[in-house]
Design a protein around this motif. Structure first.
Motif, PDB file in Angstrom:
ATOM      1  N   VAL A   1      -6.489  -4.162  -3.791  1.00 28.42           N
ATOM      2  CA  VAL A   1      -5.600  -3.005  -3.896  1.00 28.42           C
ATOM      3  C   VAL A   1      -6.015  -2.146  -5.085  1.00 28.42           C
ATOM      4  O   VAL A   1      -6.269  -2.656  -6.186  1.00 28.42           O
ATOM      5  CB  VAL A   1      -4.137  -3.457  -4.071  1.00 28.42           C
ATOM      6  CG1 VAL A   1      -3.213  -2.258  -4.146  1.00 28.42           C
ATOM      7  CG2 VAL A   1      -3.733  -4.375  -2.927  1.00 28.42           C
TER       8      VAL A   1
ATOM      9  N   VAL B   1      -4.282   1.758   6.396  1.00 24.78           N
ATOM     10  CA  VAL B   1      -4.812   1.609   5.035  1.00 24.78           C
ATOM     11  C   VAL B   1      -6.208   2.221   4.984  1.00 24.78           C
ATOM     12  O   VAL B   1      -7.046   1.958   5.857  1.00 24.78           O
ATOM     13  CB  VAL B   1      -4.873   0.129   4.613  1.00 24.78           C
ATOM     14  CG1 VAL B   1      -5.477  -0.010   3.217  1.00 24.78           C
ATOM     15  CG2 VAL B   1      -3.487  -0.488   4.664  1.00 24.78           C
TER      16      VAL B   1
ATOM     17  N   PHE C   1       3.168   1.116  -4.247  1.00 23.92           N
ATOM     18  CA  PHE C   1       2.185   0.476  -5.138  1.00 23.92           C
ATOM     19  C   PHE C   1       2.765   0.268  -6.538  1.00 23.92           C
ATOM     20  O   PHE C   1       3.394   1.164  -7.115  1.00 23.92           O
ATOM     21  CB  PHE C   1       0.927   1.342  -5.222  1.00 23.92           C
ATOM     22  CG  PHE C   1      -0.072   0.872  -6.240  1.00 23.92           C
ATOM     23  CD1 PHE C   1      -0.828  -0.257  -6.006  1.00 23.92           C
ATOM     24  CD2 PHE C   1      -0.233   1.554  -7.437  1.00 23.92           C
ATOM     25  CE1 PHE C   1      -1.753  -0.698  -6.950  1.00 23.92           C
ATOM     26  CE2 PHE C   1      -1.152   1.128  -8.381  1.00 23.92           C
ATOM     27  CZ  PHE C   1      -1.912  -0.005  -8.141  1.00 23.92           C
TER      28      PHE C   1
ATOM     29  N   ALA D   1      -1.671   3.272  -2.274  1.00 23.92           N
ATOM     30  CA  ALA D   1      -2.933   2.683  -2.721  1.00 23.92           C
ATOM     31  C   ALA D   1      -3.885   2.596  -1.539  1.00 23.92           C
ATOM     32  O   ALA D   1      -3.486   2.744  -0.376  1.00 23.92           O
ATOM     33  CB  ALA D   1      -2.696   1.306  -3.328  1.00 23.92           C
TER      34      ALA D   1
ATOM     35  N   GLY E   1      -7.661   0.275  -0.238  1.00 25.28           N
ATOM     36  CA  GLY E   1      -8.277  -1.035  -0.415  1.00 25.28           C
ATOM     37  C   GLY E   1      -9.775  -0.936  -0.619  1.00 25.28           C
ATOM     38  O   GLY E   1     -10.450  -0.144   0.052  1.00 25.28           O
TER      39      GLY E   1
ATOM     40  N   PHE F   1       0.814  -1.218   0.000  1.00 24.53           N
ATOM     41  CA  PHE F   1       0.000   0.000   0.000  1.00 24.53           C
ATOM     42  C   PHE F   1       0.850   1.272   0.000  1.00 24.53           C
ATOM     43  O   PHE F   1       0.324   2.358  -0.267  1.00 24.53           O
ATOM     44  CB  PHE F   1      -0.951   0.013   1.205  1.00 24.53           C
ATOM     45  CG  PHE F   1      -2.011  -1.043   1.121  1.00 24.53           C
ATOM     46  CD1 PHE F   1      -3.155  -0.842   0.365  1.00 24.53           C
ATOM     47  CD2 PHE F   1      -1.858  -2.252   1.788  1.00 24.53           C
ATOM     48  CE1 PHE F   1      -4.137  -1.815   0.296  1.00 24.53           C
ATOM     49  CE2 PHE F   1      -2.826  -3.234   1.727  1.00 24.53           C
ATOM     50  CZ  PHE F   1      -3.974  -3.029   0.967  1.00 24.53           C
TER      51      PHE F   1
ATOM     52  N   GLU G   1      -0.192  -4.821  -9.458  1.00 26.49           N
ATOM     53  CA  GLU G   1      -0.938  -5.347  -8.317  1.00 26.49           C
ATOM     54  C   GLU G   1      -2.368  -4.804  -8.243  1.00 26.49           C
ATOM     55  O   GLU G   1      -3.095  -5.149  -7.305  1.00 26.49           O
ATOM     56  CB  GLU G   1      -0.203  -4.996  -7.013  1.00 26.49           C
ATOM     57  CG  GLU G   1       1.235  -5.480  -6.947  1.00 26.49           C
ATOM     58  CD  GLU G   1       1.337  -6.997  -6.955  1.00 26.49           C
ATOM     59  OE1 GLU G   1       0.319  -7.663  -6.704  1.00 26.49           O
ATOM     60  OE2 GLU G   1       2.436  -7.516  -7.224  1.00 26.49           O
TER      61      GLU G   1
END
Length: 322
Positions: A151, A116, A67, A187, A189, A64, A71
């Protein structure tokens, strides 16, 4: 040589234009093809990653933060807890034809300093109220839990303002500023599942559709346009040769026709006034080629036998003048 006109300045310039135009078309065709390849790669990320087995976060602790586009959409399993008091709502997010909000909740990963930002899903907006002040947001589960998220890289900032508790786009830097948390900046989620699952939750976001796009057909069209520029040049050159041949034919016919009014010494022998004939000749000379073909003289063909009217007139004349 009937095609020597191709070496004139005008036709050389026209051919250079065809070359430049075709090069432009080839560039645009390649550009469209590169966009198709980018779209194909985007689709491959969905087909390869969306339903893949989730990475345990312990195996990819920097996914995360650092990135990689390869992915995108890949699931990752996390353990930790939500920071529910820093929930943000993303404004103006459509879902199945309705307007609403996406619910963003920071998730602090256990045994890690990573926070995250998790998109838990979509909730509808009130018909005449988009402030979200009176909207009930399904609360995130409290305490320690496991979540699986996909992701996804963050969005660009829109530069627009929004009310407290809301955000105009999923811009990770802006989310960190609004929440005061050290949110991972590579990134965020998109929620797949929560364990234990809450009794009420936002609508989960739909799987993205594969987009074929029109880029391949556009690329083929530009290749066709490049070829057509040369086809048009050849066609115009062929038409000029054909028109020049018609002009020569018309000029010969006009010369033959008007030659009957003069003898070999140049003396006028026609029955019509010579001034009228000269004016006709001047008018024919001044006319463009396509008009000459219309007004060129038609030589009357002699009939092999007289018409019925002519035979009848001849018989009457015989009776009147025995």
């Amino acid at each position: 040589m009937v095609y020597r006109f191709l070496f004139s300045g005008k036709w050389i310039a026209g051919f250079i234009f065809c070359i430049l135009f075709s090069l432009l078309c080839l560039y645009l065709a390649q550009w469209q093809m590169s966009r198709k390849e980018a779209l194909d790669y985007k689709n491959s990320l969905i087909t390869d990653n969306y339903h893949a087995v989730a990475y345990p976060f312990e195996e990819v602790p920097h996914i995360f933060d650092d990135f990689q586009i390869s992915e995108q959409w890949h699931p990752v399993s996390l353990r930790g807890e939500y920071v529910s008091d820093q929930t943000l709502l993303v404004r103006n997010r459509p879902f199945e034809g309705l307007n609403g909000f996406e619910v963003l909740v920071p998730f602090r990963v256990s045994d890690s300093s990573t926070v995250v930002l998790v998109d838990r899903g979509w909730i509808p907006a009130e018909l005449f109220d988009t402030t979200a002040e009176n909207i009930e947001v399904p609360p995130a589960p409290a305490g320690h839990l496991s979540v699986v998220v996909r992701v996804h890289r963050g969005e660009l900032s829109t530069g627009k303002d929004s009310p407290s508790g809301q955000i105009p786009s999923i811009n990770l830097a802006e989310a960190a500023k609004r929440t005061g948390l050290d949110i991972a900046q590579g990134a965020y989620g998109i929620l797949v599942s929560e364990s234990p699952a809450p009794p009420v939750a936002p609508e989960k976001l739909k799987e993205p559709e594969l987009d074929v796009g029109p880029n391949l057909s556009y690329s083929v069209q530009w290749y066709v346009f490049a070829a057509m520029s040369y086809i048009a040049f050849i066609w115009l050159a062929r038409q000029k040769v054909r028109n020049d041949e018609i002009d020569r034919q018309v000029a010969a016919e006009l010369e033959q026709y008007y030659r009957q009014f003069y003898d070999e010494h140049g003396n006028y022998i026609g029955e019509e006034d010579e001034e009228v004939v000269l004016r006709k000749m001047e008018m024919a000379d001044d006319m463009p080629a396509h008009m000459k073909s219309i007004v060129r003289p038609r030589i009357q063909k002699k009939r092999a036998r007289p018409s019925d009217e002519e035979e009848e007139d001849a018989l009457l004349e015989m009776y009147d003048n025995p």
